[in-house]
Design an enzyme around this catalytic site. Structure first.
Site, short mmCIF file in Angstrom:
data_model
loop_
_atom_site.label_atom_id
_atom_site.label_comp_id
_atom_site.label_asym_id
_atom_site.label_seq_id
_atom_site.Cartn_x
_atom_site.Cartn_y
_atom_site.Cartn_z
CB SER A 141 -0.93 0.00 1.21
OG SER A 141 -0.19 -0.16 2.39
CG HIS A 185 -3.56 -0.90 -2.25
ND1 HIS A 185 -4.09 0.36 -2.21
CD2 HIS A 185 -3.38 -1.28 -0.95
CE1 HIS A 185 -4.22 0.75 -0.94
NE2 HIS A 185 -3.79 -0.24 -0.16
CE LYS A 188 -7.43 0.46 0.42
NZ LYS A 188 -8.18 -0.45 1.32
#
Ligand code: WAQ
Ligand code: MG
Length: 631
Positions: free
Chosen positions: A422, A450, A480
């Protein structure tokens, strides 16, 4: 004290190449002068700071000294300097001093001084005539010093108590704060007439040579010279000085929260202060993880609104009671299909998914292998599991292999890694990771927070990127690239059943809002229909990395996360602030999110950004880095 007997003051000073080593003073009756002089000399010759090449003993008459009763001494235990300074602040604040933070902050300037800082307690004006040297209190002693068995070494406590008693009885002085400059002596004190002499057992870390004294003054400027004169010349004998500090610890109500305040000060001093705020709308954000820009998508909003209309704003209970609504099951089926697994489980947040899955899968006696840069939620899951945790070097699969060998056989062994990291935007060599786990009978788990929506041609994550098989546990988030919130595990039916029965953050938490599940489901549909979005964000990230490289800042990239290394925490904050003044929101990522000295800007690229935005940001970063290099 019999005033008929003649008294003498003795002042010893020892130095080496003009550098002060030690000093001491006594006031004793005539018949003790010779013996006392001898003691002071032997103390000078055997000081831990080294052998002096110059020793001076000055002997003067000291008739008619002022007698003062010793301040009452108490001790406050502090486990850490933060706790200690918290107590200092509390004592001063309770004694009516304002601007206490600023007063304490001035200790950064006392370290090179031989004497004390004389400070106006209200205006914080420095009043000592010689700022480099400071004001020294002298001509004072315990009334019975000649009767004590002479210590060759310094008795910090008695000497400091004598000094403090003189100081707080000096006209114009309202208090004193002291921190020893001896690297091994971490006890300090606060003294006022009302508080007495309050020792605080820890004001610095062992080995720290910082120290100093601050005398707090209240009065007119015209009378400062009177105060200094008293400190420097008035002969003072202090009666009733104990030879050792009180052993009983003061138990009087200490505000248990004052320690927190001390810790906050420490955070401020280290440049690590954080606060929550609403991002100012005029700033352009390069901070969100909304990589595909879906959080603003009208289709997701409509899906959420429709779900609210149908199911309400809250799910009412935990998943296993009555909280499961059709959108939850729909989303779980969709996630499993998207990732190509048998089943999926959704939690309210990604943090809960990691904490709940890891702590369910591993227990006492088991082993977990965890990359040193794994996300905090993985770290916390490991801790909560009570398994033995083996932390391997970042992305170092040889080290992982060694740690697996070191752990030996266990009931269960689990290796877990972020897929895309991250804060660095790099990723694990997944095929090798999976092979290593398979060959050793270790459960494999990756966190695709991610990676989902960013890696692989159609955003299915790191397995798609490498064209390899799945880990046993494929964890990810909805917050995300998918633009919503929540966490999930995609895995076999058996693993998912196990998690639904064993994961405490799943079982004992209210089910996520059905609207969130409906919106996330919609995001998956969009991604399936328009997989090209994934390439848009990756190309923009690559373009931005190239813009930085052109400006002399090579960065690594490949995912949507671009770290711009700064190093120093305070400078990273300064760069971030300079960017804010130019209209860009780019957060400084500092300890404890990353290691100390590895502070950075974390730029997150979104498919929504335009080329001109990226150019403007690259220019602004280059300028901000230049600006802050000068301080
Ligand atoms: N007058 C004014 N300031 C002084 C004096 C003095 N006579 N002596 C020392 N200072 C200043 C100077 O800046 C030193 O660096 C600093 O104070 C600390 O002096 O267990 O050992 O001699 O109750 O290192 C306090 C706790 C010990 C004792 C204090 O101070 C206890 C101590 P140090
Ligand atoms: Mg000292």
């Amino acid at each position: 004290m019999n005033n008929q007997r003649r008294l003498f003051s003795l002042k010893m000073r020892a130095s080496q190449q003009n550098r002060h080593i030690s000093g001491a003073e006594r006031i004793v009756p005539e018949e003790c002068v010779a013996a006392t002089a001898g003691e002071l000399v032997s103390r000078a010759m055997s000081h831990s700071k080294g052998q002096p090449d110059f020793v001076n003993v000055k002997i003067e008459s000291a008739d008619q000294p002022m007698e003062l009763p010793a301040l009452t001494a108490t001790t406050r235990e502090a486990a850490t300097p933060e706790a200690g300074w918290g107590i200092v602040k509390q004592l001063l604040a309770e004694s009516g001093f304002r601007r206490v933070d600023e007063i304490i902050g001035l200790f950064s300037q006392t370290y090179p001084m031989r004497g004390a800082m004389l400070l106006d307690a209200d205006t914080l004006e420095r009043l000592e005539p010689d700022r480099e040297r400071g004001v020294r209190a002298t001509y004072m002693d315990a009334a019975d010093s000649s009767k004590r068995t002479a210590p060759t070494a310094k008795n910090h406590f008695s000497e400091a108590l004598v000094l403090a008693t003189k100081v707080v009885n000096t006209p114009g002085i309202v208090g004193e704060i002291c921190m020893s400059d001896d690297p091994d002596y971490v006890t300090g004190y606060v003294a006022t007439k009302t508080l007495g002499y309050v020792r605080i057992t820890c004001l610095k870390r062992r080995g720290d040579p910082a120290g100093g004294r601050i005398f707090l003054y209240r009065g007119s400027k015209e009378r400062v010279s009177e105060t200094v004169e008293f400190l420097q010349c008035r002969r003072v004998l202090v009666t009733g000085v104990p030879s050792s500090p009180p052993t009983k610890t003061e138990t009087a109500a200490v505000d248990p929260l004052s320690e927190l305040d001390g810790e906050l000060d420490e955070i401020r001093r280290a440049g690590l202060w954080r606060s929550v705020r609403v991002s100012p709308p005029q700033l352009q954000s390069f901070a969100d993880n909304d990589y595909l820009g879906l959080s603003e998508d009208p289709r997701l909003k409509a899906a959420a609104v429709a779900a609210i209309a149908e199911f309400g704003t809250g799910s009412g209970a935990s998943r296993l009671v009555t909280g499961t609504k059709p959108p939850h099951l729909q989303l779980e089926r969709h996630l499993a299909a998207f990732k190509g697994t048998e089943d999926a489980v959704v939690w309210a947040t990604g943090y809960m998914a990691n904490v709940g899955a890891i702590s369910a899968l591993a227990g006492k006696g088991d082993a977990i292998f965890s990359d040193e840069l794994n996300h905090a939620s993985i770290v916390d899951g490991c801790r909560l599991s009570r398994a033995e945790v083996f932390i391997y070097r970042h992305n170092d699969l040889d080290d992982l292999s060694a740690k697996i060998a070191q752990a030996g056989p266990r009931r269960r062994r689990l290796a877990v890694t972020d897929a895309v990291f991250s804060m660095d935007g790099d990723w694990v060599d997944l095929p090798r990771f999976l092979e290593l786990c398979r060959a050793n009978g270790v459960i494999s788990m990756i966190d695709e927070a991610h990676a989902t929506g960013v890696m692989g041609d159609t955003g299915r994550g790191l397995c798609e990127h490498f064209g390899c098989g799945h880990p046993d546990i494929l964890m990810g988030t909805l917050s995300k690239a998918l633009g919503c919130e929540g966490g999930y595990v995609c895995a076999s039916r058996m693993v998912c059943d196990y998690l639904r029965n064993r994961s405490r953050s799943f079982i004992f938490s209210t089910a996520p809002c059905p609207a969130t599940a409906a919106a996330a489901d919609c995001a998956l549909t969009i991604l399936e229909e328009k997989p090209g979005l994934v390439l848009v964000v990756r190309n923009k990230a690559a373009a931005f990395a190239a813009l930085l490289a052109e400006r002399g800042m090579p960065v690594q990239s490949g995912s949507a996360i671009i770290p711009v290394m700064v190093g120093d925490e305070k400078r990273a904050s300064a760069v971030s602030q300079a960017l804010e003044r130019r209209g860009f929101l780019v957060p400084a990522i500092r300890y404890p999110t990353v290691a100390r000295g590895q502070a950075r800007l974390r730029v997150a690229i979104s498919a929504r950004m335009e080329k001109k935005d990226l150019e403007a940001l690259a220019d602004a970063i280059a300028e901000a880095m230049r600006e802050t290099a000068q301080d």
